[in-house]
Write a protein that holds these residues in place. Structure first.
Motif, PDB file in Angstrom:
ATOM      1  N   CYS A  13       0.861  -1.181   0.000  1.00  0.00           N
ATOM      2  CA  CYS A  13       0.000   0.000   0.000  1.00  0.00           C
ATOM      3  C   CYS A  13       0.901   1.236   0.000  1.00  0.00           C
ATOM      4  O   CYS A  13       1.828   1.338   0.811  1.00  0.00           O
ATOM      5  N   CYS A  16       0.063   3.109   3.657  1.00  0.00           N
ATOM      6  CA  CYS A  16       0.438   2.564   4.972  1.00  0.00           C
ATOM      7  C   CYS A  16       1.603   1.577   4.884  1.00  0.00           C
ATOM      8  O   CYS A  16       2.079   1.109   5.921  1.00  0.00           O
ATOM      9  N   CYS A  35      -4.676  -0.005   0.014  1.00  0.00           N
ATOM     10  CA  CYS A  35      -5.312  -1.190   0.593  1.00  0.00           C
ATOM     11  C   CYS A  35      -6.734  -0.858   1.058  1.00  0.00           C
ATOM     12  O   CYS A  35      -7.099   0.304   1.208  1.00  0.00           O
ATOM     13  N   CYS A  38      -6.897   1.460   4.143  1.00  0.00           N
ATOM     14  CA  CYS A  38      -6.706   2.889   3.892  1.00  0.00           C
ATOM     15  C   CYS A  38      -7.916   3.491   3.177  1.00  0.00           C
ATOM     16  O   CYS A  38      -8.292   4.625   3.456  1.00  0.00           O
TER      17      CYS A  38
HETATM   18 ZN   LIG Z   1      -2.938   0.946   3.302  1.00  0.00          ZN
END
Ligand SMILES: [Zn+2]
Length: 121
Positions: A13, A16, A35, A38
């Motif tokens: 991601c 993150c 992702c 998120c």
């Molecule tokens: Zn993420």
């Protein structure tokens, strides 16, 4: 020969840094990924103005330590985007695109495209 792609565990991601293997879904964009977690956080932020925005944007109050802590995350996203770019360049090459056309698409010379992506010296 299979089409070039990134290994599952190498897809992270861009927000993150979690690997694809650690989340339920990963959505691909142009050289970046996000992702499901998120996306969920973004949806919460958009739906309710009261949800705190994660501290990831630059502010004058950031300490040098906070900025230094953030640098490797940016570098990791940059490396992932570069890997994705190489995969997409290889896909274009596999379909017969010349280095001149790839260079033109990226705003660089044929020679620069070849030097950056061919893997030859
Ligand atoms: Zn993420």
């Amino acid at each position: 020969m299979p089409a070039p792609s990134l290994a599952e565990q190498d897809i992270r991601c861009s927000f993150c840094s979690k690997p694809k293997t650690d989340v339920a879904k990963m959505i691909a964009g142009a050289g970046v990924h996000i992702c499901n977690e998120c996306v969920g956080l973004c949806a919460e932020i958009l739906a309710a103005q009261t949800v705190e925005t994660p501290e990831i944007s630059y502010t004058e109050s950031m300490t040098v330590e906070q900025i230094l802590e953030f640098l490797p995350r940016i570098a990791e996203v940059s490396a992932q985007v570069e890997d994705n770019l190489r995969v997409w360049v290889q896909r274009a090459r596999d379909r017969g695109a010349t280095w001149a056309r790839i260079g033109a698409a990226l705003g660089m010379t044929r020679q620069s495209a070849w030097e950056r992506f061919s893997g030859e010296e």
